[in-house]
Design an enzyme around this catalytic site. Structure first.
Site, short mmCIF file in Angstrom:
data_model
loop_
_atom_site.label_atom_id
_atom_site.label_comp_id
_atom_site.label_asym_id
_atom_site.label_seq_id
_atom_site.Cartn_x
_atom_site.Cartn_y
_atom_site.Cartn_z
N HIS A 32 0.85 -1.20 0.00
CA HIS A 32 0.00 0.00 0.00
C HIS A 32 0.88 1.25 0.00
O HIS A 32 1.14 1.84 1.06
CB HIS A 32 -0.91 0.01 1.22
CG HIS A 32 -1.82 -1.18 1.31
ND1 HIS A 32 -3.09 -1.19 0.78
CD2 HIS A 32 -1.62 -2.41 1.84
CE1 HIS A 32 -3.65 -2.37 1.00
NE2 HIS A 32 -2.78 -3.14 1.64
N HIS A 276 -3.71 3.08 -3.94
CA HIS A 276 -3.95 2.64 -2.57
C HIS A 276 -3.27 1.31 -2.27
O HIS A 276 -2.58 1.18 -1.27
CB HIS A 276 -5.45 2.51 -2.31
CG HIS A 276 -5.79 1.96 -0.96
ND1 HIS A 276 -6.00 2.77 0.14
CD2 HIS A 276 -5.93 0.68 -0.51
CE1 HIS A 276 -6.25 2.01 1.19
NE2 HIS A 276 -6.22 0.74 0.83
N GLU A 434 -20.10 -2.71 22.65
CA GLU A 434 -19.23 -3.85 22.96
C GLU A 434 -17.95 -3.86 22.13
O GLU A 434 -16.88 -4.19 22.63
CB GLU A 434 -19.98 -5.17 22.75
CG GLU A 434 -21.18 -5.38 23.66
CD GLU A 434 -22.46 -4.79 23.11
OE1 GLU A 434 -23.52 -5.00 23.73
OE2 GLU A 434 -22.41 -4.11 22.06
N HIS A 496 -30.59 -14.22 22.81
CA HIS A 496 -29.73 -13.90 23.94
C HIS A 496 -29.08 -15.14 24.55
O HIS A 496 -28.45 -15.04 25.60
CB HIS A 496 -30.53 -13.17 25.02
CG HIS A 496 -30.77 -11.71 24.72
ND1 HIS A 496 -31.28 -11.29 23.52
CD2 HIS A 496 -30.52 -10.60 25.46
CE1 HIS A 496 -31.37 -9.97 23.55
NE2 HIS A 496 -30.91 -9.52 24.69
#
Length: 697
Positions: A32, A276, A434, A496
């Site tokens: 890159h 890139h 999270e 859950h």
């Protein structure tokens, strides 16, 4: 404001960095180059003119931290480590992305000196940096609370170079929002906006005003525009001034947008997606070198005397910074002998002598959820381990991760009635984030000196898998507390209820998954996790109450269960039999089922050994003799018992073994009823044991 001094040799070093980037990528044939070419001057300004950085001491506590969040542009960092004399030499740049080199495709913590964190997946680096900045403030409060922020030897800046890919990733948004709430004035992000990603111009997918978003998060924002309405000017004085302005803003993190052209000043490939992630090609490199004044016939060109200049400049700045820092540190040390003793212990990540005596012992005859037992352990340890801190992703009451009476780590004006706090507090609040929590925990751990944990439900661990994997890759001791570990969650239903998660996370090399059977195993699990500083751990805990077993002092004998100290071995004989016909191997809340099955099998004249295996990883680390003593190869009849998918147990139970588990999603009903409906019963274990005995014969 510091003065910006720039010489012809500085400019030459910037151009050499561009040439080295083009040559290194061309040499290996992939990589890159574009961003590293266009940011050569920005990175050089940071390392040579701004940061407190010692190339000879990458662990100096007073150093500023640098995070290359755009990790694919690894040469942005490698070139500066080379020019500064921080451990990389020209042959290392020639070895870019090759076997055994110090210059892998993305910078790796612990592999290359001077790399503060492993930045591969975009967004992780900037999120780690938020954790580093938070940890800096916590360490200040722990060791030097009476000194104003910014004046302590424990204060420093965390600098980040990030790109559009970083800011597009959701984890960066989560972490940046937290950084604004936390008012992290010691965090400065240089955001390279070049409008290019791998696919093409960012307009096809990314159109918002990033600085407006960051202003809404509560950040201080600035722009430095190199594009200058089509008259490109790499204004490094403006970059330097913007950084100095950012450093003045002590009540907000800062982001400086750099409007650049990728691969500038390459003659033909600049401002294209091809720049890139592809080597430029010989002709393009020749054209680039001609434009920047390098010899197009030479590769890896470093003019005579240049390294003496760049390395000497950094060394001189490091010596001056050390002199100031050493004086501060000595003054602090002489007036804070008790804090200095604590600092010396934290520096080696050692635990105080006798700390384990504070661990609670739970009396048998009661039912305690292991999440509740974990909370009692944390409260028992809060005074003996001041370096231990943490919190939850909005589930503190469920995860039991709050130490009673400890203030929250928040600016005081952010306090709530339930959670009063201050800038040096101890209880972390991640909000419903999270993914950022995992990345921030890693950043805190990488900052050093403290130990940190973060909690959520096990089913939501999937939101944070990338940082968990990176913690294992970096071999750092981040602690992940995951509760509500099975269909025992109950009425919340299958969304859950984790079933595949234990083996999914056991599949990550270097991650210890620890699922204790009762309250006393939980205390020992915390001991094992805290005594280990070489890799991360996931502590997996029940929502529902489980019996606290009545145990003896040592090994199992007769009907006396073994001490919970066996937890540290990962797997141990909890209950034995005079005649060994079958081995029942169980984890967590299902160990009680194995004990019940053992009693029922005994009534049929079948001898069953119960092995509690809170951690497969810890067990596998034991020597072969110990593992053989627990699960003898001569006993082929074996049954695993765990309320989750069963496929991973085959390597332990063998060809004659059977596994009692749940190979489908759960349902919404009472947790105890679900365990029964899904076959997590002693009767089912008995049936499986008899099948395994028959198969073994």
């Amino acid at each position: 404001m510091s003065e910006f001094n720039w010489t012809e040799r500085d400019q030459l070093a910037v151009e050499v960095g561009r040439g080295l980037t083009a040559d290194a990528v061309q040499n290996v044939g992939n990589g890159h180059p574009g961003t590293a070419i266009s940011l050569s001057g920005v990175a050089y300004t940071l390392f040579q003119k701004v940061m407190n950085f010692d190339p000879n001491d990458d662990q100096w506590l007073g150093r500023d931290r640098f995070v290359l969040s755009a990790g694919h542009s690894s040469l942005t960092l490698y070139n500066q480590l080379f020019l500064a004399g921080a451990g990389l030499e020209l042959d290392d740049l020639k070895g870019l992305r090759q076997w055994g080199s110090l210059t892998p495709g993305h910078p790796e913590y612990g592999h290359t000196r001077g790399v503060e964190t492993t930045t591969g997946p975009l967004g992780q680096g900037i999120s780690n940096a938020v954790g580093m900045a938070m940890a800096t403030r916590r360490i200040h409060g722990l060791l030097d609370p009476n000194t104003p922020l910014g004046d302590s030897p424990f204060d420093h800046y965390t600098f980040v170079i990030a790109g559009e890919g970083d800011l597009e990733e959701g984890v960066a948004s989560e972490a940046s929002s937290i950084a604004g709430t936390q008012k992290l004035g010691n965090l400065v992000v240089l955001y390279d906006e070049n409008d290019i990603t791998i696919e093409d111009n960012t307009s096809i997918a990314y159109t918002e005003d990033a600085l407006a978003r960051y202003a809404a998060y509560g950040w201080h924002t600035q722009t430095v525009d190199f594009r200058n309405n089509g008259n490109y000017h790499e204004n490094l004085q403006a970059v330097f001034d913007a950084i100095e302005e950012a450093k003045k803003v002590t009540d907000r993190p800062s982001i400086i947008k750099l409007k650049t052209i990728i691969a500038w000043p390459s003659p033909n490939i600049q401002n294209s997606a091809g720049a890139h992630g592809n080597a430029l090609g010989d002709e393009e490199i020749r054209g680039l070198k001609e434009k920047i004044g390098l010899n197009p016939d030479l590769t890896f060109q470093v003019p005579d005397g240049l390294l003496e200049y760049t390395r000497g400049q950094v060394a001189a700045r490091a010596a001056a910074a050390h002199e100031v820092w050493d004086a501060k540190f000595e003054a602090w040390k002489n007036t804070n002998p008790e804090k200095f003793a604590l600092y010396q212990r934290l520096l080696t990540r050692s635990l105080p002598e006798g700390w384990e005596k504070a661990l609670p012992v739970f009396e048998p005859g009661q039912k305690i959820a292991t999440r509740a037992a974990s909370g009692k352990v944390l409260n028992a340890l809060k005074d003996v381990l001041p370096e231990l801190w943490g919190g939850s992703a909005d589930l503190a009451g469920s995860n039991n991760t709050t130490m009673d009476g400890e203030p929250s780590f928040i600016p005081s004006e952010r306090s709530s009635k339930k959670f009063p706090g201050n800038e040096f507090g101890r209880t972390l609040h991640f909000g419903i984030r999270e993914h950022a929590m995992g990345s921030i925990l890693n950043g805190i751990t990488l900052e050093g000196l403290t130990r940190v944990y973060g909690g959520t439900f096990l089913v939501f661990a999937d939101y944070m898998r990338p940082p968990v994997r990176l913690a294992a890759l970096m071999k750092i001791p981040s602690i992940f507390v995951w509760t509500h570990d099975s269909v025992g969650v109950g009425e919340d239903g299958p969304t859950h209820q984790p079933v595949e998660h234990m083996w999914s996370y056991r599949a990550i090399p270097g991650l210890d998954m620890v699922r204790p059977a009762d309250a006393n195993e939980t205390a020992w699990a915390w001991r094992g996790i805290l005594e280990n500083t070489s890799n991360p751990a996931g502590l997996v805990l029940t929502r529902q109450g489980v019996p606290v077993f009545e145990r003896g002092e040592g090994q199992a004998h007769g009907d006396v269960l073994a001490s919970a100290e066996g937890t540290l071995k990962g797997g141990y004989v909890l209950a034995d039999a005079d005649k060994l016909d079958v081995v029942l191997i169980a984890t967590g809340s299902e160990v009680q089922l194995a004990l019940e099955a053992r009693a029922k099998l005994a009534q049929d004249g079948i001898g069953a050994r119960v092995v509690s295996m809170p951690s497969v990883e810890w067990f596998n680390r034991q020597d072969a003799a110990y593992r053989e003593s627990v699960i003898p190869t001569s006993v082929r009849a074996r049954v695993s018992v765990e309320a989750g998918v069963t496929f991973g147990w085959a390597s332990i139970v063998g060809d004659a073994g059977r596994s009692v588990g749940i190979d489908n999603f759960g349902a919404s009903a009472d947790g105890a009823l679900l365990m029964e409906k899904f076959g997590m019963t002693a009767e089912h274990v008995v049936e499986a044991a008899k099948e395994s005995i028959a198969a073994a014969k």
